[in-house]
Design a protein around this motif. Sequence first.
Motif, PDB file in Angstrom:
ATOM      1  N   SER A 127       0.836  -1.204   0.000  1.00  0.00           N
ATOM      2  CA  SER A 127       0.000   0.000   0.000  1.00  0.00           C
ATOM      3  C   SER A 127       0.868   1.250   0.000  1.00  0.00           C
ATOM      4  O   SER A 127       0.561   2.253  -0.666  1.00  0.00           O
ATOM      5  CB  SER A 127      -0.926  -0.008   1.213  1.00  0.00           C
ATOM      6  OG  SER A 127      -1.823  -1.098   1.152  1.00  0.00           O
ATOM      7  N   ARG A 157      -0.971   3.385  -3.714  1.00  0.00           N
ATOM      8  CA  ARG A 157      -2.418   3.273  -3.604  1.00  0.00           C
ATOM      9  C   ARG A 157      -2.780   1.921  -2.989  1.00  0.00           C
ATOM     10  O   ARG A 157      -2.255   0.889  -3.391  1.00  0.00           O
ATOM     11  CB  ARG A 157      -3.094   3.381  -4.976  1.00  0.00           C
ATOM     12  CG  ARG A 157      -2.958   4.741  -5.634  1.00  0.00           C
ATOM     13  CD  ARG A 157      -3.673   4.738  -6.982  1.00  0.00           C
ATOM     14  NE  ARG A 157      -3.475   5.992  -7.707  1.00  0.00           N
ATOM     15  CZ  ARG A 157      -3.960   6.217  -8.928  1.00  0.00           C
ATOM     16  NH1 ARG A 157      -4.662   5.269  -9.546  1.00  0.00           N
ATOM     17  NH2 ARG A 157      -3.749   7.376  -9.523  1.00  0.00           N
ATOM     18  N   ARG A 158      -3.703   1.947  -2.027  1.00  0.00           N
ATOM     19  CA  ARG A 158      -4.115   0.705  -1.384  1.00  0.00           C
ATOM     20  C   ARG A 158      -4.898  -0.193  -2.340  1.00  0.00           C
ATOM     21  O   ARG A 158      -4.862  -1.413  -2.229  1.00  0.00           O
ATOM     22  CB  ARG A 158      -4.945   1.026  -0.142  1.00  0.00           C
ATOM     23  CG  ARG A 158      -5.151  -0.183   0.773  1.00  0.00           C
ATOM     24  CD  ARG A 158      -5.765   0.209   2.100  1.00  0.00           C
ATOM     25  NE  ARG A 158      -5.810  -0.927   2.997  1.00  0.00           N
ATOM     26  CZ  ARG A 158      -4.815  -1.300   3.779  1.00  0.00           C
ATOM     27  NH1 ARG A 158      -3.668  -0.621   3.775  1.00  0.00           N
ATOM     28  NH2 ARG A 158      -4.930  -2.339   4.581  1.00  0.00           N
ATOM     29  N   ARG A 159      -5.592   0.442  -3.302  1.00  0.00           N
ATOM     30  CA  ARG A 159      -6.363  -0.357  -4.253  1.00  0.00           C
ATOM     31  C   ARG A 159      -5.445  -1.217  -5.105  1.00  0.00           C
ATOM     32  O   ARG A 159      -5.747  -2.392  -5.366  1.00  0.00           O
ATOM     33  CB  ARG A 159      -7.193   0.569  -5.135  1.00  0.00           C
ATOM     34  CG  ARG A 159      -8.080  -0.183  -6.133  1.00  0.00           C
ATOM     35  CD  ARG A 159      -8.855   0.786  -6.999  1.00  0.00           C
ATOM     36  NE  ARG A 159      -9.638   0.060  -7.998  1.00  0.00           N
ATOM     37  CZ  ARG A 159     -10.354   0.643  -8.934  1.00  0.00           C
ATOM     38  NH1 ARG A 159     -10.395   1.974  -9.025  1.00  0.00           N
ATOM     39  NH2 ARG A 159     -11.033  -0.078  -9.803  1.00  0.00           N
ATOM     40  N   ARG A 160      -4.342  -0.637  -5.546  1.00  0.00           N
ATOM     41  CA  ARG A 160      -3.387  -1.419  -6.326  1.00  0.00           C
ATOM     42  C   ARG A 160      -2.850  -2.588  -5.496  1.00  0.00           C
ATOM     43  O   ARG A 160      -2.726  -3.720  -5.977  1.00  0.00           O
ATOM     44  CB  ARG A 160      -2.226  -0.543  -6.775  1.00  0.00           C
ATOM     45  CG  ARG A 160      -2.578   0.450  -7.865  1.00  0.00           C
ATOM     46  CD  ARG A 160      -1.358   1.276  -8.198  1.00  0.00           C
ATOM     47  NE  ARG A 160      -1.614   2.199  -9.300  1.00  0.00           N
ATOM     48  CZ  ARG A 160      -0.744   3.109  -9.721  1.00  0.00           C
ATOM     49  NH1 ARG A 160       0.448   3.208  -9.120  1.00  0.00           N
ATOM     50  NH2 ARG A 160      -1.035   3.908 -10.728  1.00  0.00           N
TER      51      ARG A 160
END
Length: 478
Positions: free
Chosen positions: A405, A410-413
């Motif tokens: 993260s 980005r935490r989504r990645r």
Amino acid sequence: MQTQRETKHLGQTRLAIKAGVILILSLCLLIPLSMIRGQINERGNYLQQVKRDIASSWTGNQTLLTPVLVQPYTTQPSSGDSPPKTRYKLIPLLESQLLVDATVEMRARGIYRVPVYTADVVISGRVDRAHWGQSIKDLLAKKNVTSVLPAYIAVGVSDQRGIDNSIGVQVGEQSVKATPGTGIADYEGGFSFQLPQAQNQDELTAIATAFAGPKPVNAIGQNSSAEKDQFVVNFAMRGMSNLRLIPTASSLNVRLHSRWPHPKFHGAFLPQEKNITPQGFSAAWRVNGFNANSEERLQSCSDSGCKALADTGFGVELFQPVDAYLQTERALKYGILFIAICFAAFFIFESVGGINIHPIQYALVGVTLAIFYLLLLALAEHIPFYAAYTIAAGSCCLLLLEYLSAMLGRRRRAAIFCGCLAVLYAKLYVILQMEDFALLMGSLMMFALLALLMITTRNIRWHEATAQKTSALLPTAR
């Protein structure tokens, strides 16, 4: 124009250097993977040592030589001064049946557990009196044979410590006492019992005269001797993991039953009937003198050695399907593939996504992927393999989610990456459970991953992407 060419050249140089560094890191990570493989082998050797320790105090893998008629005889050496020598002729029985009921329990040494069994064995058989008589007649016809001695039935057991003291023998309607030993050179362990109808030279000569020769035995003589030629033996035998039977009769039927749910059949003959359930298994073999060539192999055993006879052995192994060391070693074979996939994904992110990933970050992620196998090995020694696999894979995915993260920005990645990694771990677990199709499924998975990587990156213009990234990192000219 010159500046654009220099920028493009600089980008290509940076790309080549970064790819080289990643390749070197991947190769360096083979060192911890190799150390983990060594740990797996070491722990597996401890298990083998435990098996040897248990075998020394219990019994080892058992080989049972099915009943055979042994006819001793004496020969006079060519030099008259030498004393007579006793030799043995092995004669196959007309028929023999074995019923085996094996009770299995687990013996433990520390964290290691090994299956052992106690088998209740019932053997019934019948002597081929015509063949026996012809054999005696052939022996007495030889010049150097001086006499034939009382014959007996022998049952060989590879580890005699496993035989229970109470052996019941019934020949016809008469109870007979069993004595230790067989007199067979390669199968001395076991027991034997005398045949009451042939205890001296005169009786054996009478058998040879009455039953040998080209004419068939008349029905009256056959019926009168049928009961005397039949016997029943029952005894208990201890063993560890493996039970092997060696056929000797002209017709042999074996039925084996146990409550162990994971049998592994092996040897020269596979069972003609088998039924395997979670509650146990039963199996049946039917072997005859034609497919086992019993008589010729017994003759070879009498003359030179019993290797040819041993080659006809068959039986069952109490297989342990969830072997932590075997499963972990199989999973470790895919270790470098997982590392290569992750590094390739990071490299794509870095090349086209405007992210800078330091080689140390690559190394930390690679070490995390390697630690998974060490966690799996340590946990699988104490809890079921599926639970150990779930905990080890889940721990590594959660750790990488937190670390990536920050690394990817980005935490989504990071969540997408860790989700894909969890799917790979799940697919690997499925492959590990497919013993017969593991190679096929593993190859298909590798091909699918390579195809996915190539398809998703087929439209990337690597030179343009690296040039744009390099120009963005260069200071703006004033």
